[in-house]
Design a protein around this motif. Sequence first.
Motif, PDB file in Angstrom:
ATOM      1  N   VAL A 224       0.850  -1.190   0.000  1.00  0.00           N
ATOM      2  CA  VAL A 224       0.000   0.000   0.000  1.00  0.00           C
ATOM      3  C   VAL A 224       0.886   1.240   0.000  1.00  0.00           C
ATOM      4  O   VAL A 224       2.044   1.186   0.418  1.00  0.00           O
ATOM      5  CB  VAL A 224      -0.946   0.026   1.231  1.00  0.00           C
ATOM      6  N   PRO A 225       0.371   2.381  -0.466  1.00  0.00           N
ATOM      7  CA  PRO A 225       1.159   3.612  -0.440  1.00  0.00           C
ATOM      8  C   PRO A 225       1.652   3.911   0.972  1.00  0.00           C
ATOM      9  O   PRO A 225       0.911   3.734   1.940  1.00  0.00           O
ATOM     10  CB  PRO A 225       0.166   4.674  -0.924  1.00  0.00           C
ATOM     11  N   PRO A 226       2.906   4.349   1.125  1.00  0.00           N
ATOM     12  CA  PRO A 226       3.477   4.539   2.463  1.00  0.00           C
ATOM     13  C   PRO A 226       2.708   5.530   3.328  1.00  0.00           C
ATOM     14  O   PRO A 226       2.633   5.366   4.549  1.00  0.00           O
ATOM     15  CB  PRO A 226       4.898   5.036   2.177  1.00  0.00           C
ATOM     16  N   GLU A 227       2.108   6.551   2.705  1.00  0.00           N
ATOM     17  CA  GLU A 227       1.380   7.543   3.495  1.00  0.00           C
ATOM     18  C   GLU A 227       0.064   6.999   4.053  1.00  0.00           C
ATOM     19  O   GLU A 227      -0.538   7.603   4.951  1.00  0.00           O
ATOM     20  CB  GLU A 227       1.111   8.795   2.653  1.00  0.00           C
ATOM     21  N   LEU A 228      -0.376   5.859   3.544  1.00  0.00           N
ATOM     22  CA  LEU A 228      -1.626   5.254   4.014  1.00  0.00           C
ATOM     23  C   LEU A 228      -1.388   3.997   4.856  1.00  0.00           C
ATOM     24  O   LEU A 228      -2.347   3.412   5.364  1.00  0.00           O
ATOM     25  CB  LEU A 228      -2.526   4.894   2.821  1.00  0.00           C
ATOM     26  N   ALA A 229      -0.132   3.599   5.004  1.00  0.00           N
ATOM     27  CA  ALA A 229       0.167   2.310   5.623  1.00  0.00           C
ATOM     28  C   ALA A 229      -0.298   2.231   7.070  1.00  0.00           C
ATOM     29  O   ALA A 229      -0.974   1.273   7.474  1.00  0.00           O
ATOM     30  CB  ALA A 229       1.664   2.024   5.522  1.00  0.00           C
ATOM     31  N   GLU A 230       0.057   3.203   7.884  1.00  0.00           N
ATOM     32  CA  GLU A 230      -0.311   3.148   9.299  1.00  0.00           C
ATOM     33  C   GLU A 230      -1.820   3.245   9.485  1.00  0.00           C
ATOM     34  O   GLU A 230      -2.399   2.578  10.352  1.00  0.00           O
ATOM     35  CB  GLU A 230       0.399   4.266  10.081  1.00  0.00           C
ATOM     36  N   ARG A 231      -2.468   4.070   8.666  1.00  0.00           N
ATOM     37  CA  ARG A 231      -3.920   4.183   8.740  1.00  0.00           C
ATOM     38  C   ARG A 231      -4.579   2.858   8.352  1.00  0.00           C
ATOM     39  O   ARG A 231      -5.572   2.438   8.946  1.00  0.00           O
ATOM     40  CB  ARG A 231      -4.387   5.296   7.804  1.00  0.00           C
ATOM     41  N   CYS A 232      -3.990   2.176   7.372  1.00  0.00           N
ATOM     42  CA  CYS A 232      -4.509   0.883   6.942  1.00  0.00           C
ATOM     43  C   CYS A 232      -4.361  -0.157   8.039  1.00  0.00           C
ATOM     44  O   CYS A 232      -5.300  -0.919   8.323  1.00  0.00           O
ATOM     45  CB  CYS A 232      -3.774   0.431   5.678  1.00  0.00           C
ATOM     46  N   VAL A 233      -3.200  -0.201   8.677  1.00  0.00           N
ATOM     47  CA  VAL A 233      -2.972  -1.152   9.779  1.00  0.00           C
ATOM     48  C   VAL A 233      -3.949  -0.897  10.917  1.00  0.00           C
ATOM     49  O   VAL A 233      -4.522  -1.838  11.491  1.00  0.00           O
ATOM     50  CB  VAL A 233      -1.509  -1.061  10.280  1.00  0.00           C
ATOM     51  N   GLU A 234      -4.167   0.359  11.239  1.00  0.00           N
ATOM     52  CA  GLU A 234      -5.108   0.696  12.313  1.00  0.00           C
ATOM     53  C   GLU A 234      -6.516   0.236  11.963  1.00  0.00           C
ATOM     54  O   GLU A 234      -7.244  -0.293  12.814  1.00  0.00           O
ATOM     55  CB  GLU A 234      -5.088   2.200  12.565  1.00  0.00           C
ATOM     56  N   ALA A 235      -6.911   0.424  10.707  1.00  0.00           N
ATOM     57  CA  ALA A 235      -8.240  -0.018  10.285  1.00  0.00           C
ATOM     58  C   ALA A 235      -8.367  -1.529  10.344  1.00  0.00           C
ATOM     59  O   ALA A 235      -9.403  -2.071  10.754  1.00  0.00           O
ATOM     60  CB  ALA A 235      -8.520   0.485   8.863  1.00  0.00           C
ATOM     61  N   LEU A 236      -7.323  -2.243   9.942  1.00  0.00           N
ATOM     62  CA  LEU A 236      -7.340  -3.710  10.005  1.00  0.00           C
ATOM     63  C   LEU A 236      -7.487  -4.193  11.442  1.00  0.00           C
ATOM     64  O   LEU A 236      -8.249  -5.116  11.734  1.00  0.00           O
ATOM     65  CB  LEU A 236      -6.058  -4.274   9.391  1.00  0.00           C
ATOM     66  N   ARG A 237      -6.756  -3.545  12.337  1.00  0.00           N
ATOM     67  CA  ARG A 237      -6.793  -3.973  13.739  1.00  0.00           C
ATOM     68  C   ARG A 237      -8.103  -3.591  14.424  1.00  0.00           C
ATOM     69  O   ARG A 237      -8.736  -4.417  15.088  1.00  0.00           O
ATOM     70  CB  ARG A 237      -5.614  -3.353  14.495  1.00  0.00           C
ATOM     71  N   SER A 238      -8.515  -2.356  14.273  1.00  0.00           N
ATOM     72  CA  SER A 238      -9.696  -1.879  14.996  1.00  0.00           C
ATOM     73  C   SER A 238     -10.980  -2.542  14.512  1.00  0.00           C
ATOM     74  O   SER A 238     -11.933  -2.693  15.278  1.00  0.00           O
ATOM     75  CB  SER A 238      -9.811  -0.354  14.863  1.00  0.00           C
ATOM     76  N   SER A 239     -11.010  -2.961  13.261  1.00  0.00           N
ATOM     77  CA  SER A 239     -12.195  -3.630  12.724  1.00  0.00           C
ATOM     78  C   SER A 239     -12.304  -5.076  13.182  1.00  0.00           C
ATOM     79  O   SER A 239     -13.354  -5.707  13.042  1.00  0.00           O
ATOM     80  CB  SER A 239     -12.172  -3.590  11.192  1.00  0.00           C
ATOM     81  N   GLY A 240     -11.196  -5.615  13.692  1.00  0.00           N
ATOM     82  CA  GLY A 240     -11.171  -7.022  14.071  1.00  0.00           C
ATOM     83  C   GLY A 240     -10.853  -7.947  12.917  1.00  0.00           C
ATOM     84  O   GLY A 240     -10.751  -9.155  13.096  1.00  0.00           O
ATOM     85  N   ALA A 241     -10.678  -7.384  11.717  1.00  0.00           N
ATOM     86  CA  ALA A 241     -10.381  -8.215  10.548  1.00  0.00           C
ATOM     87  C   ALA A 241      -8.996  -8.838  10.643  1.00  0.00           C
ATOM     88  O   ALA A 241      -8.787  -9.978  10.199  1.00  0.00           O
ATOM     89  CB  ALA A 241     -10.485  -7.382   9.272  1.00  0.00           C
ATOM     90  N   ALA A 242      -8.052  -8.106  11.220  1.00  0.00           N
ATOM     91  CA  ALA A 242      -6.673  -8.580  11.341  1.00  0.00           C
ATOM     92  C   ALA A 242      -6.048  -7.935  12.573  1.00  0.00           C
ATOM     93  O   ALA A 242      -5.323  -6.944  12.466  1.00  0.00           O
ATOM     94  CB  ALA A 242      -5.875  -8.249  10.084  1.00  0.00           C
ATOM     95  N   PRO A 243      -6.320  -8.477  13.769  1.00  0.00           N
ATOM     96  CA  PRO A 243      -5.882  -7.843  15.015  1.00  0.00           C
ATOM     97  C   PRO A 243      -4.369  -7.680  15.161  1.00  0.00           C
ATOM     98  O   PRO A 243      -3.919  -6.837  15.926  1.00  0.00           O
ATOM     99  CB  PRO A 243      -6.422  -8.793  16.088  1.00  0.00           C
TER     100      PRO A 243
END
Length: 268
Positions: A224-243
Motif C-alpha cells: 500500500v502507499p506509504p502515506e496510508l500504511a499506518e492508517r490501513c494497519v489501524e483499520a485492520l486492527r480496529s475492525s477485528g479483521a486482522a488484530p
Amino acid sequence: QTALALVQIPFSAEEKQEEDIVQLMAGAATALTEAGCALVGGHTCEARELGLGFAVNGRLPGGVSEALKKASLQVGHALILTKPIGTGTLFAADMRAKARGPWIAEALDSMSMLNGRSADILRQHGCSACTDVTGFGLVGHLLEMCRQGGGASSSKKMVAEVELEKLPLYEGALECLAQGISSSLQPANTRLRRSVANHEEARKNPKYPLIFDPQTAGGLLAAVPPELAERCVEALRSSGAAPRACVVGSVLREAPPGEMVELLHVKA
C-alpha cells in the motif's frame, strides 16, 4: 459463490464413516456460509487417511471491477502482513506432542479468520498488489510478487525488504524452532535463501527461519502507499479483521535488468 467437496474417509465401520462425514460437512457448511459460499455437492471416497478439499467458484464483490493481483508492486510502497507466521513449526511440534495447548489454540483461532474483510480494507487504502501467504512461506510468496513486479506481461522486477523485528509471530513458534522442530516443507522453502541478498547476515537472527515457514490458512501480504500504511494497519486492527496486522517491510527499488535471483533484502 459455490463449492464442491472432495472427502476422503479412512477405512472403518460404516457408522464411524457416516459420523465423520456429518462432522466434516457441518464444519465446512458453517465456514462456507460465513464466506457467502454455498456447498452444492461433491464426492466421497475411502482412503488410508482423512482428507477434505474443495473446488470453489467465485466472483468479484459488487462494485469491484478488478481483483487484487500480486503482479503490480510499486516502488516505495509499504508491505503489510495481516496474520502472524509460524503455523508450520507449531503444528510439526504438535504432532510430536511438543507444543503447548495455548499455542495451538491461538494459531487455530487466527487460522479460522477469513481474509475477505482484510482484502476490502486493503483495497480501500490503495493496495497496489496482494497475495496470500501459504505453503511457500513469506519469502516464497513475496518473491513471486517481486518477480512479477511490473505485471504479468512485463519483465520488470522489484527488490523488497523484510524487517525481521517487525514480523508478527505466533506464540511458541520461536520455542519450537529452538527445539529443532520445523515443517517437512521447510527444507524446500529454505532453498529460496538464494534470493536473499544478505543471507549470511540475516541467518544470525533466530527469527530468520520463520520467513521460510510454510503457512496454513495464512494472512494476506499486501503493498500500500506509504502515506496510508499506518492508517490501513489501524483499520485492520480496529475492525477485528486482522488484530495483529503489521507493516513488515517495503518495496525498495526496481531490480537491475537481468537480475533474477537476489530480489530480497532482510533487515535483521
